[in-house]
Design an enzyme around this catalytic site. Structure first.
Site, short mmCIF file in Angstrom:
data_model
loop_
_atom_site.label_atom_id
_atom_site.label_comp_id
_atom_site.label_asym_id
_atom_site.label_seq_id
_atom_site.Cartn_x
_atom_site.Cartn_y
_atom_site.Cartn_z
N ARG A 51 0.82 -1.33 -0.09
CA ARG A 51 -0.14 0.10 0.00
C ARG A 51 0.91 1.13 -0.04
O ARG A 51 0.95 2.04 -0.99
CB ARG A 51 -1.09 -0.04 1.27
CG ARG A 51 -2.11 1.14 1.22
CD ARG A 51 -1.43 2.34 1.51
NE ARG A 51 -1.10 2.60 3.09
CZ ARG A 51 -0.44 3.72 3.45
NH1 ARG A 51 -0.54 4.62 2.75
NH2 ARG A 51 0.07 3.53 4.84
N HIS B 95 8.74 6.84 8.23
CA HIS B 95 9.44 7.28 6.97
C HIS B 95 11.01 7.40 7.30
O HIS B 95 10.93 7.80 8.25
CB HIS B 95 8.81 7.98 6.18
CG HIS B 95 7.67 7.68 5.73
ND1 HIS B 95 7.16 7.10 4.38
CD2 HIS B 95 6.20 7.48 5.91
CE1 HIS B 95 5.99 6.78 4.10
NE2 HIS B 95 5.32 6.85 5.20
N CYS C 211 4.23 9.25 0.37
CA CYS C 211 2.81 9.76 0.29
C CYS C 211 2.74 10.76 -1.15
O CYS C 211 3.49 11.90 -0.82
CB CYS C 211 2.39 10.59 1.45
SG CYS C 211 0.65 11.19 1.24
N ASN D 164 9.52 4.04 3.60
CA ASN D 164 9.25 3.51 4.96
C ASN D 164 10.54 2.81 5.54
O ASN D 164 11.63 2.52 4.81
CB ASN D 164 8.17 2.56 5.01
CG ASN D 164 6.81 3.35 4.98
OD1 ASN D 164 6.58 3.45 3.64
ND2 ASN D 164 6.15 3.56 5.95
P1 HMG Z 1 -12.83 14.62 -2.58
O1 HMG Z 1 -12.51 14.92 -3.83
O2 HMG Z 1 -13.14 15.75 -1.67
O3 HMG Z 1 -14.11 13.82 -2.69
O4 HMG Z 1 -11.71 13.79 -1.94
P2 HMG Z 1 -15.30 13.90 -2.96
O5 HMG Z 1 -16.46 13.25 -1.68
O6 HMG Z 1 -16.02 15.05 -3.22
O7 HMG Z 1 -15.92 12.77 -4.11
C1 HMG Z 1 -15.32 12.93 -5.54
C2 HMG Z 1 -15.55 12.19 -6.37
O8 HMG Z 1 -14.90 10.75 -5.98
C3 HMG Z 1 -17.20 11.65 -6.57
O9 HMG Z 1 -17.19 11.22 -7.68
C4 HMG Z 1 -17.20 10.26 -5.32
O10 HMG Z 1 -18.18 9.48 -5.76
C5 HMG Z 1 -15.72 9.69 -5.68
P3 HMG Z 1 -18.13 11.92 -8.96
O11 HMG Z 1 -19.40 12.14 -8.26
O12 HMG Z 1 -17.20 13.12 -9.14
O13 HMG Z 1 -18.22 10.79 -9.69
N1 HMG Z 1 -15.58 9.11 -4.46
C6 HMG Z 1 -14.84 7.80 -4.62
N2 HMG Z 1 -14.53 6.97 -5.36
C7 HMG Z 1 -13.81 5.92 -4.97
N3 HMG Z 1 -13.55 5.53 -3.74
C8 HMG Z 1 -13.56 6.28 -2.77
C9 HMG Z 1 -14.55 7.59 -3.19
N4 HMG Z 1 -14.68 8.63 -2.51
C10 HMG Z 1 -15.12 9.62 -3.11
N5 HMG Z 1 -13.44 6.09 -1.53
C11 HMG Z 1 -11.02 11.92 -0.19
C12 HMG Z 1 -11.83 13.35 -0.74
C13 HMG Z 1 -11.10 11.66 1.30
C14 HMG Z 1 -12.10 10.95 -1.03
C15 HMG Z 1 -9.78 12.06 -1.09
O14 HMG Z 1 -9.16 13.15 -0.63
C16 HMG Z 1 -8.82 10.81 -0.93
O15 HMG Z 1 -9.29 9.74 -1.01
N6 HMG Z 1 -7.48 11.13 -0.29
C17 HMG Z 1 -6.59 10.10 -0.12
C18 HMG Z 1 -5.31 10.35 -0.55
C19 HMG Z 1 -4.36 9.14 -0.25
O16 HMG Z 1 -4.72 8.09 -0.46
N7 HMG Z 1 -3.17 9.51 0.37
C20 HMG Z 1 -2.39 8.34 0.64
C21 HMG Z 1 -2.61 7.69 1.65
S1 HMG Z 1 -2.28 8.41 3.13
C22 HMG Z 1 -0.59 8.16 3.53
O17 HMG Z 1 0.10 7.59 2.80
C23 HMG Z 1 -0.19 8.41 5.05
C24 HMG Z 1 0.14 7.04 5.88
O18 HMG Z 1 0.96 6.17 5.19
C25 HMG Z 1 0.63 7.54 7.31
C26 HMG Z 1 1.95 8.42 6.98
O19 HMG Z 1 2.99 8.16 6.50
O20 HMG Z 1 1.85 9.35 7.87
C27 HMG Z 1 -1.16 6.24 6.00
MG MG Z 2 3.28 6.34 5.23
#
Ligand code: HMG
Ligand code: MG
Length: 313
Positions: A26, A222, A253, A262
């Site tokens: 992931r 990380h 990220c 990481n």
């Molecule tokens: P948004 O653009 O505000 O979403 O994003 P929305 O609610 O306005 O929806 C926009 C469109 O996306 C809509 O479709 C929804 O249906 C669709 P449309 O009506 O335009 O056709 N949609 C989805 N489709 C599939 N799956 C879904 C989903 N949700 C909405 N789940 C949102 C808000 C939270 C969804 C977005 O900001 C997001 O997903 N962010 C995640 C980014 C990410 O994955 N970052 C990396 C992971 S975090 C990380 O790596 C840190 C970690 O490792 C810890 C660390 O290192 O600190 C965990």
């Molecule tokens: Mg991370």
């Protein structure tokens, strides 16, 4: 290939056993330029499990427009079958739509992911901290109703590339709010790898003071500044027994400036094997998997242990 093992000299201040929470499929693959085919991702998870990794975060249920690298979550889980399900195969879920899809795929565990800072909450979740807690609340409630195990990540716990230093109290406040939603485990993320050992100890103590004990905490470091292993050892001396790591040191990220890989799982296993701490992981099998994945990604593993043992460069 002959890998060898470290000389085993038990360190009595460390726990007897540590659970490695593998995030390579992931956190690792979400940050690759090339999109890895679903079949290779599934094989990666199978190989990691065969090497003895107990808990493997397999993918994310986020919009493909946000993380195209993991747009094939359903396909990966379908390929994995039972191997991708159950409480030890969490997937990242930000909202109800993601939970819906994850439940449909049959997952047994999810991870929500909040931020200690406003800037990163906005960049990574398109929400304020307050709005993101509100987004997670029904996700955790419904996941618990469905009997899922739930982890809560907090990012930017040790510093933020836009806001600079992050007060420990601010991290504790967001952690408390996410745990109060009903999560089973907290993972404290050093997303950009800037933390140092005293800071780790101080945060763990502060979390303990607010009722989040080390037995419910995982650490997610990380390795941008080369501090991840030192920080992990400090956390283990403070009673933590769950450590996030990524095979091959993959990771980062896409929404955090200066986030690199990481802590490499191989480097962690070497350190723990040497200190007599059980992990259940076979280092030879892990190194082979790391080389196999590096072959698919077309570049060498950044893990120091992999380089030292195989002469790869
Ligand atoms: P948004 O653009 O505000 O979403 O994003 P929305 O609610 O306005 O929806 C926009 C469109 O996306 C809509 O479709 C929804 O249906 C669709 P449309 O009506 O335009 O056709 N949609 C989805 N489709 C599939 N799956 C879904 C989903 N949700 C909405 N789940 C949102 C808000 C939270 C969804 C977005 O900001 C997001 O997903 N962010 C995640 C980014 C990410 O994955 N970052 C990396 C992971 S975090 C990380 O790596 C840190 C970690 O490792 C810890 C660390 O290192 O600190 C965990
Ligand atoms: Mg991370």
């Amino acid at each position: 290939m002959s890998t060898g093992l470290p000389q085993r000299e038990p360190d009595d201040e460390l726990p007897k056993r540590v659970t490695i929470y593998e995030v390579g499929p992931r956190d690792g693959l979400q940050n690759e330029k090339a999109v890895v085919p679903a079949g290779v991702k599934a094989e990666f998870v199978r190989r990691l499990a065969a090497a003895g990794l107990d808990t493997i975060e397999t993918t994310s249920f986020v919009p493909p427009s946000w993380v195209p690298q993991l747009a094939d979550a359903r396909e990966v889980l379908a390929d994995l079958g039972d191997e991708g399900l159950g409480p030890r195969r969490p997937v990242l879920v930000p909202n109800e739509r993601g939970l819906e899809d994850a439940l449909h795929a049959g997952v047994g565990a999810i991870a929500i992911f909040g931020s200690a800072t406003e800037t990163f909450a906005r960049k990574n979740l398109n929400r304020t901290v307050e709005e993101s807690v509100a987004m997670f609340a029904p996700v955790v409630a419904r996941a618990r109703e469905a009997g899922l195990w739930v982890r809560a990540y907090v990012s930017m716990c040790f510093g933020d590339p836009w806001e600079g230093p992050v007060p420990v109290e601010q991290v504790v406040d967001v952690s408390r709010r996410l745990m109060d939603l009903g999560a089973d485990q907290l993972s404290i993320g050093d997303t950009i790898g800037v933390g140092t050992t005293g800071h780790v100890a101080r945060l763990l103590d502060a979390l303990q003071d607010k009722g989040i004990g080390a037995d419910r905490i995982g650490v997610h470091f990380h390795d941008t500044y080369g501090q991840a292993l030192a920080n992990t050892m400090t956390a283990l001396r403070h009673g933590v027994t769950v450590v996030d790591a990524s095979t091959g040191g993959l990771g980062g990220c896409p929404y955090a400036k200066s986030a690199t890989g990481n802590l490499a799982t191989e480097d962690l296993v070497w350190a723990l094997d040497g200190a007599g701490v059980e992990t259940g992981v076979d280092l030879d099998a892990l190194v082979e998997t790391s080389l196999w994945m590096a072959g698919h990604l077309g570049r060498p593993s950044p893990s120091r242990v992999v380089k030292a043992l195989t002469g790869s460069d």
